[in-house]
Design a protein around this motif. Structure first.
Motif, PDB file in Angstrom:
ATOM      1  N   PRO A   1      35.562  10.773  20.332  1.00 58.11           N
ATOM      2  CA  PRO A   1      36.024  12.331  20.142  1.00 58.11           C
ATOM      3  C   PRO A   1      34.914  13.433  20.209  1.00 58.11           C
ATOM      4  CG  PRO A   1      36.217  10.609  18.194  1.00 58.11           C
ATOM      5  CD  PRO A   1      35.617  10.022  19.257  1.00 58.11           C
ATOM      6  N   ILE A   2      35.632  14.640  20.430  1.00 61.41           N
ATOM      7  CA  ILE A   2      34.578  15.615  20.449  1.00 61.41           C
ATOM      8  C   ILE A   2      34.506  16.196  19.058  1.00 61.41           C
ATOM      9  CG2 ILE A   2      34.344  17.961  21.413  1.00 61.41           C
ATOM     10  CD1 ILE A   2      35.999  16.910  23.939  1.00 61.41           C
ATOM     11  N   ASP A   3      33.353  16.401  18.648  1.00 56.69           N
ATOM     12  CA  ASP A   3      33.158  17.236  17.639  1.00 56.69           C
ATOM     13  C   ASP A   3      33.153  18.577  17.661  1.00 56.69           C
ATOM     14  OD1 ASP A   3      31.998  18.290  15.058  1.00 56.69           O
ATOM     15  OD2 ASP A   3      30.662  16.554  14.774  1.00 56.69           O
ATOM     16  N   ARG A   4      34.146  19.189  17.477  1.00 59.85           N
ATOM     17  CA  ARG A   4      34.169  20.709  17.561  1.00 59.85           C
ATOM     18  C   ARG A   4      33.243  21.534  17.010  1.00 59.85           C
ATOM     19  NH1 ARG A   4      38.509  18.706  20.177  1.00 59.85           N
ATOM     20  NH2 ARG A   4      39.581  19.894  21.684  1.00 59.85           N
ATOM     21  N   ASP A   5      33.011  21.169  15.707  1.00 62.52           N
ATOM     22  CA  ASP A   5      31.804  21.907  14.808  1.00 62.52           C
ATOM     23  C   ASP A   5      30.649  21.633  15.299  1.00 62.52           C
ATOM     24  OD1 ASP A   5      34.055  22.570  13.161  1.00 62.52           O
ATOM     25  OD2 ASP A   5      33.707  20.972  11.796  1.00 62.52           O
ATOM     26  N   ALA A   6      30.101  20.503  15.729  1.00 58.29           N
ATOM     27  CA  ALA A   6      28.852  20.282  16.430  1.00 58.29           C
ATOM     28  C   ALA A   6      28.952  20.995  17.773  1.00 58.29           C
ATOM     29  CB  ALA A   6      28.614  18.951  16.744  1.00 58.29           C
ATOM     30  N   LEU A   7      29.914  21.308  18.293  1.00 57.17           N
ATOM     31  CA  LEU A   7      29.631  21.893  19.822  1.00 57.17           C
ATOM     32  C   LEU A   7      29.544  23.255  19.795  1.00 57.17           C
ATOM     33  CD1 LEU A   7      30.419  21.179  22.854  1.00 57.17           C
ATOM     34  CD2 LEU A   7      32.861  21.448  22.336  1.00 57.17           C
ATOM     35  N   LEU A   8      29.952  23.953  18.696  1.00 53.30           N
ATOM     36  CA  LEU A   8      29.587  25.367  18.357  1.00 53.30           C
ATOM     37  C   LEU A   8      28.077  25.647  18.447  1.00 53.30           C
ATOM     38  CD1 LEU A   8      32.161  26.018  15.356  1.00 53.30           C
ATOM     39  CD2 LEU A   8      32.421  26.846  17.871  1.00 53.30           C
ATOM     40  N   SER A   9      27.182  24.711  18.253  1.00 52.25           N
ATOM     41  CA  SER A   9      25.912  25.077  18.334  1.00 52.25           C
ATOM     42  C   SER A   9      25.164  24.571  19.458  1.00 52.25           C
ATOM     43  CB  SER A   9      25.274  24.415  17.188  1.00 52.25           C
ATOM     44  OG  SER A   9      25.172  23.137  17.224  1.00 52.25           O
ATOM     45  N   VAL A  10      26.134  24.135  20.402  1.00 49.83           N
ATOM     46  CA  VAL A  10      25.376  23.713  21.902  1.00 49.83           C
ATOM     47  C   VAL A  10      25.043  24.869  22.653  1.00 49.83           C
ATOM     48  CG1 VAL A  10      25.913  22.394  24.072  1.00 49.83           C
ATOM     49  CG2 VAL A  10      26.326  21.416  21.622  1.00 49.83           C
ATOM     50  N   ASN A  11      23.873  24.861  23.131  1.00 50.60           N
ATOM     51  CA  ASN A  11      23.139  26.133  23.809  1.00 50.60           C
ATOM     52  C   ASN A  11      22.404  25.489  25.084  1.00 50.60           C
ATOM     53  OD1 ASN A  11      22.764  28.367  24.919  1.00 50.60           O
ATOM     54  ND2 ASN A  11      20.907  28.867  23.268  1.00 50.60           N
ATOM     55  N   VAL A  12      23.028  25.594  26.292  1.00 58.32           N
ATOM     56  CA  VAL A  12      22.361  25.090  27.636  1.00 58.32           C
ATOM     57  C   VAL A  12      22.334  26.269  28.558  1.00 58.32           C
ATOM     58  CG1 VAL A  12      22.362  23.738  29.692  1.00 58.32           C
ATOM     59  CG2 VAL A  12      23.313  22.731  27.457  1.00 58.32           C
ATOM     60  N   ASP A  13      20.846  27.024  28.736  1.00 60.76           N
ATOM     61  CA  ASP A  13      20.767  27.936  29.357  1.00 60.76           C
ATOM     62  C   ASP A  13      21.610  28.186  30.724  1.00 60.76           C
ATOM     63  OD1 ASP A  13      19.311  29.212  27.592  1.00 60.76           O
ATOM     64  OD2 ASP A  13      17.340  28.565  28.443  1.00 60.76           O
TER      65      ASP A  13
ATOM     66  N   ALA B   1      22.921  18.606  18.462  1.00 60.31           N
ATOM     67  CA  ALA B   1      24.085  19.306  17.669  1.00 60.31           C
ATOM     68  C   ALA B   1      24.610  18.249  16.565  1.00 60.31           C
ATOM     69  CB  ALA B   1      24.810  20.038  18.682  1.00 60.31           C
ATOM     70  N   VAL B   2      24.897  17.196  17.082  1.00 58.17           N
ATOM     71  CA  VAL B   2      25.673  16.237  16.516  1.00 58.17           C
ATOM     72  C   VAL B   2      24.601  15.598  15.295  1.00 58.17           C
ATOM     73  CG1 VAL B   2      26.567  13.813  16.267  1.00 58.17           C
ATOM     74  CG2 VAL B   2      27.327  15.375  17.973  1.00 58.17           C
ATOM     75  N   ALA B   3      23.455  15.298  15.644  1.00 58.91           N
ATOM     76  CA  ALA B   3      22.232  15.227  14.541  1.00 58.91           C
ATOM     77  C   ALA B   3      22.158  16.084  13.512  1.00 58.91           C
ATOM     78  CB  ALA B   3      21.109  14.856  14.974  1.00 58.91           C
ATOM     79  N   SER B   4      22.087  17.486  14.074  1.00 57.55           N
ATOM     80  CA  SER B   4      21.988  18.629  13.003  1.00 57.55           C
ATOM     81  C   SER B   4      23.094  18.607  11.962  1.00 57.55           C
ATOM     82  CB  SER B   4      21.744  19.892  13.859  1.00 57.55           C
ATOM     83  OG  SER B   4      21.822  20.921  13.024  1.00 57.55           O
ATOM     84  N   LYS B   5      24.470  18.451  12.715  1.00 57.12           N
ATOM     85  CA  LYS B   5      25.654  18.839  11.957  1.00 57.12           C
ATOM     86  C   LYS B   5      25.768  17.671  10.757  1.00 57.12           C
ATOM     87  CE  LYS B   5      30.575  18.849  11.971  1.00 57.12           C
ATOM     88  NZ  LYS B   5      30.888  17.496  10.939  1.00 57.12           N
ATOM     89  N   ALA B   6      25.510  16.191  11.278  1.00 52.10           N
ATOM     90  CA  ALA B   6      25.441  15.374  10.289  1.00 52.10           C
ATOM     91  C   ALA B   6      24.370  15.478   9.127  1.00 52.10           C
ATOM     92  CB  ALA B   6      24.991  13.868  11.060  1.00 52.10           C
ATOM     93  N   GLN B   7      23.026  16.052   9.535  1.00 52.00           N
ATOM     94  CA  GLN B   7      22.190  16.501   8.567  1.00 52.00           C
ATOM     95  C   GLN B   7      22.812  17.371   7.522  1.00 52.00           C
ATOM     96  OE1 GLN B   7      18.465  17.938   9.999  1.00 52.00           O
ATOM     97  NE2 GLN B   7      17.473  17.585   7.996  1.00 52.00           N
ATOM     98  N   LYS B   8      23.494  18.660   8.076  1.00 49.46           N
ATOM     99  CA  LYS B   8      24.153  19.649   7.244  1.00 49.46           C
ATOM    100  C   LYS B   8      25.122  18.894   6.363  1.00 49.46           C
ATOM    101  CE  LYS B   8      23.069  23.499  10.342  1.00 49.46           C
ATOM    102  NZ  LYS B   8      23.583  24.364  11.356  1.00 49.46           N
ATOM    103  N   ASP B   9      26.009  18.061   6.843  1.00 56.40           N
ATOM    104  CA  ASP B   9      27.062  17.393   6.024  1.00 56.40           C
ATOM    105  C   ASP B   9      26.325  16.669   5.098  1.00 56.40           C
ATOM    106  OD1 ASP B   9      28.871  18.725   7.832  1.00 56.40           O
ATOM    107  OD2 ASP B   9      29.404  16.747   8.895  1.00 56.40           O
ATOM    108  N   GLU B  10      25.279  16.219   5.086  1.00 59.47           N
ATOM    109  CA  GLU B  10      24.678  15.310   4.227  1.00 59.47           C
ATOM    110  C   GLU B  10      24.069  15.807   3.051  1.00 59.47           C
ATOM    111  OE1 GLU B  10      21.589  12.560   5.859  1.00 59.47           O
ATOM    112  OE2 GLU B  10      23.312  11.370   7.114  1.00 59.47           O
TER     113      GLU B  10
END
Length: 103
Positions: free
Chosen positions: A24-36, A72-81
């Motif tokens: 599944p796509i983690d739409r919240d984490a996807l918001l912080s994805v940045n690829v130049d 992004a997924v790791a960062s979101k997991a850390q914020k959720d924790e």
């Protein structure tokens, strides 16, 4: 959340590619994805990677997107924790202040 293959139905050209992902796509984490040079968006159950116009979506792009997704997924997991820990401390404080049990 990781790119696994090209979604042939959703791909328009080398500048606008739709990818299948491994879950599944983690739409919240996807918001912080940045690829130049590229935008990365959810498109149903696929990820759409679009060039800013001059770049072609290639193997390096996929690698960069996968790395950005992992971060992004790791960062979101850390914020959720952290949010859960803060909530638990708040509940303990309320319980201590009121003398009542939590349910």
């Amino acid at each position: 959340m990781k790119i696994t293959s090209v979604n042939k139905k959703g791909t328009n050209n080398v500048h606008d590619v739709s990818f299948n992902v491994d879950g599944p796509i983690d739409r919240d984490a996807l918001l912080s994805v940045n690829v130049d040079g590229f935008s990365v968006k959810a498109d149903g159950q696929c990820l759409r990677v679009q060039s800013d116009g001059e770049h072609v979506v290639n193997e390096d792009t996929v690698r960069a997107v996968n790395e950005a997704l992992e971060t992004a997924v790791a960062s979101k997991a850390q914020k959720d924790e952290q949010i859960a820990a803060d909530h638990e401390r708040m509940l303990a404080s309320v319980q201590a202040n009121t003398g009542l049990k939590r349910e």
